[in-house]
Write a protein that holds these residues in place. Sequence first.
Motif, PDB file in Angstrom:
ATOM      1  N   ASN A  58       0.827  -1.208   0.000  1.00  0.00           N
ATOM      2  CA  ASN A  58       0.000   0.000   0.000  1.00  0.00           C
ATOM      3  C   ASN A  58       0.861   1.256   0.000  1.00  0.00           C
ATOM      4  OD1 ASN A  58      -2.224  -1.642   0.095  1.00  0.00           O
ATOM      5  ND2 ASN A  58      -2.714  -1.257   2.233  1.00  0.00           N
ATOM      6  N   GLY A  59       1.940   1.230   0.783  1.00  0.00           N
ATOM      7  CA  GLY A  59       2.825   2.388   0.861  1.00  0.00           C
ATOM      8  C   GLY A  59       3.440   2.729  -0.485  1.00  0.00           C
ATOM      9  N   LEU A  60       3.888   1.707  -1.205  1.00  0.00           N
ATOM     10  CA  LEU A  60       4.438   1.934  -2.542  1.00  0.00           C
ATOM     11  C   LEU A  60       3.356   2.427  -3.492  1.00  0.00           C
ATOM     12  CD1 LEU A  60       6.752  -1.195  -2.791  1.00  0.00           C
ATOM     13  CD2 LEU A  60       7.499   1.182  -2.583  1.00  0.00           C
ATOM     14  N   ASP A  61       2.153   1.844  -3.384  1.00  0.00           N
ATOM     15  CA  ASP A  61       1.038   2.305  -4.220  1.00  0.00           C
ATOM     16  C   ASP A  61       0.699   3.764  -3.917  1.00  0.00           C
ATOM     17  OD1 ASP A  61       0.784  -0.139  -5.459  1.00  0.00           O
ATOM     18  OD2 ASP A  61      -0.788  -0.860  -4.112  1.00  0.00           O
ATOM     19  N   ASN A  62       0.859   4.162  -2.663  1.00  0.00           N
ATOM     20  CA  ASN A  62       0.545   5.536  -2.261  1.00  0.00           C
ATOM     21  C   ASN A  62       1.589   6.541  -2.721  1.00  0.00           C
ATOM     22  OD1 ASN A  62      -1.778   4.733  -0.991  1.00  0.00           O
ATOM     23  ND2 ASN A  62      -0.891   4.671   1.052  1.00  0.00           N
ATOM     24  N   GLY A  63       2.744   6.049  -3.161  1.00  0.00           N
ATOM     25  CA  GLY A  63       3.765   6.964  -3.655  1.00  0.00           C
ATOM     26  C   GLY A  63       5.014   7.061  -2.816  1.00  0.00           C
ATOM     27  N   LEU A  64       5.086   6.315  -1.698  1.00  0.00           N
ATOM     28  CA  LEU A  64       6.350   6.280  -0.964  1.00  0.00           C
ATOM     29  C   LEU A  64       7.422   5.680  -1.866  1.00  0.00           C
ATOM     30  CD1 LEU A  64       5.374   5.007   2.615  1.00  0.00           C
ATOM     31  CD2 LEU A  64       6.293   7.248   2.032  1.00  0.00           C
ATOM     32  N   SER A  65       8.625   6.217  -1.789  1.00  0.00           N
ATOM     33  CA  SER A  65       9.712   5.653  -2.580  1.00  0.00           C
ATOM     34  C   SER A  65      10.292   4.440  -1.860  1.00  0.00           C
ATOM     35  CB  SER A  65      10.808   6.695  -2.813  1.00  0.00           C
ATOM     36  OG  SER A  65      11.513   6.950  -1.611  1.00  0.00           O
ATOM     37  N   ILE A  66      10.991   3.610  -2.612  1.00  0.00           N
ATOM     38  CA  ILE A  66      11.657   2.442  -2.019  1.00  0.00           C
ATOM     39  C   ILE A  66      12.629   2.887  -0.945  1.00  0.00           C
ATOM     40  CG2 ILE A  66      13.301   0.587  -2.511  1.00  0.00           C
ATOM     41  CD1 ILE A  66      11.947   0.263  -5.229  1.00  0.00           C
ATOM     42  N   ASN A  67      13.375   3.944  -1.210  1.00  0.00           N
ATOM     43  CA  ASN A  67      14.391   4.379  -0.243  1.00  0.00           C
ATOM     44  C   ASN A  67      13.785   5.016   1.004  1.00  0.00           C
ATOM     45  OD1 ASN A  67      16.470   3.375  -1.750  1.00  0.00           O
ATOM     46  ND2 ASN A  67      17.031   5.338  -2.689  1.00  0.00           N
ATOM     47  N   GLU A  68      12.638   5.654   0.888  1.00  0.00           N
ATOM     48  CA  GLU A  68      11.973   6.186   2.080  1.00  0.00           C
ATOM     49  C   GLU A  68      11.575   5.044   3.016  1.00  0.00           C
ATOM     50  OE1 GLU A  68       9.732  10.333   0.864  1.00  0.00           O
ATOM     51  OE2 GLU A  68       8.953   8.470  -0.001  1.00  0.00           O
ATOM     52  N   ILE A  69      11.068   3.961   2.443  1.00  0.00           N
ATOM     53  CA  ILE A  69      10.697   2.820   3.285  1.00  0.00           C
ATOM     54  C   ILE A  69      11.943   2.137   3.845  1.00  0.00           C
ATOM     55  CG2 ILE A  69       9.574   0.563   3.294  1.00  0.00           C
ATOM     56  CD1 ILE A  69       7.594   1.619   1.244  1.00  0.00           C
ATOM     57  N   LYS A  70      12.970   1.973   3.017  1.00  0.00           N
ATOM     58  CA  LYS A  70      14.230   1.387   3.505  1.00  0.00           C
ATOM     59  C   LYS A  70      14.766   2.168   4.704  1.00  0.00           C
ATOM     60  CE  LYS A  70      16.203  -0.698  -0.705  1.00  0.00           C
ATOM     61  NZ  LYS A  70      17.310  -0.577  -1.690  1.00  0.00           N
ATOM     62  N   GLU A  71      14.769   3.482   4.574  1.00  0.00           N
ATOM     63  CA  GLU A  71      15.330   4.314   5.635  1.00  0.00           C
ATOM     64  C   GLU A  71      14.480   4.232   6.905  1.00  0.00           C
ATOM     65  OE1 GLU A  71      18.309   6.640   7.258  1.00  0.00           O
ATOM     66  OE2 GLU A  71      18.231   5.485   5.393  1.00  0.00           O
ATOM     67  N   SER A  72      13.174   4.134   6.753  1.00  0.00           N
ATOM     68  CA  SER A  72      12.297   3.983   7.922  1.00  0.00           C
ATOM     69  C   SER A  72      12.600   2.689   8.662  1.00  0.00           C
ATOM     70  CB  SER A  72      10.825   3.992   7.487  1.00  0.00           C
ATOM     71  OG  SER A  72      10.491   5.185   6.835  1.00  0.00           O
ATOM     72  N   LEU A  73      12.721   1.603   7.906  1.00  0.00           N
ATOM     73  CA  LEU A  73      12.985   0.300   8.523  1.00  0.00           C
ATOM     74  C   LEU A  73      14.377   0.254   9.156  1.00  0.00           C
ATOM     75  CD1 LEU A  73      11.448  -2.050   5.782  1.00  0.00           C
ATOM     76  CD2 LEU A  73      10.360  -1.089   7.817  1.00  0.00           C
ATOM     77  N   THR A  74      15.308   0.956   8.548  1.00  0.00           N
ATOM     78  CA  THR A  74      16.655   1.033   9.121  1.00  0.00           C
ATOM     79  C   THR A  74      16.627   1.780  10.451  1.00  0.00           C
ATOM     80  OG1 THR A  74      17.665   0.993   6.924  1.00  0.00           O
ATOM     81  CG2 THR A  74      19.009   1.851   8.727  1.00  0.00           C
TER      82      THR A  74
END
Length: 596
Positions: A58-74
């Motif tokens: 859903n986050g990717l569908d909403n427009g979050l970038s791959i790197n924004e999610i990577k950085e959040s999880l990091t």
Amino acid sequence: MKKHQWIVGILFLVFTLTTSKMNAQDKTTLNSNEQSLVEISALTATGNIEQLKIKLNNGLDNGLSINEIKESLTQLYAYCGFPRSLNAINAFKTVVEERKAKGIIDKEGKKIVIENNSLDKYEQGRKVLQELTNKYQPKPAPNFGEFVPRIDAFLKEHLFADIFACDVLNFQQRELVTISALAAMTDVEAQLQAHIDMGKNTGITEVQLEKVADIIGKVINQKQANILRKIIDVKPLSVSESDMIVHISEAEILPQDLEESKAILKEETSKQKTEIIMNNTEHYTFELSNKVTRQKVTFKNRYGITLSGDLYIPKDDSDEPLAAIAISGPFGAVKEQASGLYANQMAERGFIALAFDPSYTGESSGEPRNVASPDINTEDFSAAIDYLGLHEKVDRNKIGIIGICGFGGFALNATAIDKRVKAVATTSMYDMSRVNAKGYFDANTLEQRTKILEDLSEQRWEDAKNEKPETSSNNLPEKLTGDEPSFVAQYHNYYKTPRGFHPRSINSNGAWTKTTPLSLMNMPILTYIEEISPRPVLIIAGENAHSKYFSEDAYKAAAQPKELIIIPNTVHVDLYDKIDIIPFDKLTNFFTENLK
């Protein structure tokens, strides 16, 4: 032949069916990117990997970038530990690979810079923490920092220096991630309070924090959400018995218990839908505005079918009659889903709004169930106009229509016929007669169309023999296999998950009758769209929506005054429930200008 089978299958399936940085300008809510960050962070913290995968998609569908999610999880490793962080990262890797295999191209986003070349990382981190807290930070930190200087060094040099030095996320986003994770975890109230204070210093508002609590209540439980509500001084919500249970997804699993735990986890992921079914009389997929009242109403259409609706009225309405809007759709949905959300939003903006279940569906009457008709579903809108025009609070000379998805086409047809309608708007419009007659993108050949009609004609004999219509087996899948078209996955992620699931919705929990396409295939509903003029038409679609061509072609066929709005980076179902994407301000201006 296989392609033909897909086309026919998808036709039935219809029935049962932004930026790289977050936009924080609207402080009254969380935009879809921010909501996704909250969900991803909370589920990472609790280790619910199955639900996390859904929210990552859903986050990717909403427009979050791959790197924004990577950085959040990091970043989250610093708050919920390496095991939770690494599990989430591995899950995200799987999600990205699966999406690539399906041909989905997600934006990479801003480059993640690994190196931090500061000569004094401790001082760098201390200044960052000082900026976040808006307080002087002594060296070492009092209490824990004096007792264990090494942890104080890690906190400053690694978390607030190395991690925060990466500008893929800004400070406000990072605090939103941290608050969401801590709000999902038990026994960390002191840290949660501290980060709420930091979040406010970055610009996060009380209203946005309340929305975070609402999301925690949905994806974790109300018990955890109420901890956050207590800290921000918001009235807690009631806690159900199920919220008191420790979920298997929140526990550490021993290898010998893995198979049993998987079975329990599968049961847990369906729990939310089960609870919704058991309590369906009051379940809505959105929250009622505190500026609006909602009441159940019924009214009859020209065929004697009793329609069920929810009437939304502004609380601060004056003695003067108000403009009103009738709203329905999507096709196969109920008033507790998207149409109700739209009505709630429009009532908050000063209109009386009526969301209703079409004939043969939801709480409306009509037998057999789960049947659609181009004539009757068009009539349903006129019946809603009948009701609104007789309501004491409504100015009958100021009534408009909003049609969503398949009911966008019916809305245009109803407006062409019913001259009492003063303005019409559609979002993610489908022309249900066209897609059934010709297939998607008009791809069906005459031979394919003839075969479909032959099969449906034969089905009538089966239905007559059995004295009841057979339902289609081509409803939305309960679980995605990865072979579906992307728009089917998007439908699934709305209708089949807690995001949009409702037990009375055909797309969530049922199927249309097999012969439903018959009347739609030979009765084109947009033949007289030009006759809407001189009344205005507003057509809204997503840039990346598979259905966009319906809106573009309807716009071309309509006469002036008309307007077509294409929302960037948006798919079909985004316009069902994503409040920050749906242009409600534009809808408000359109109806304010034209219902007068």
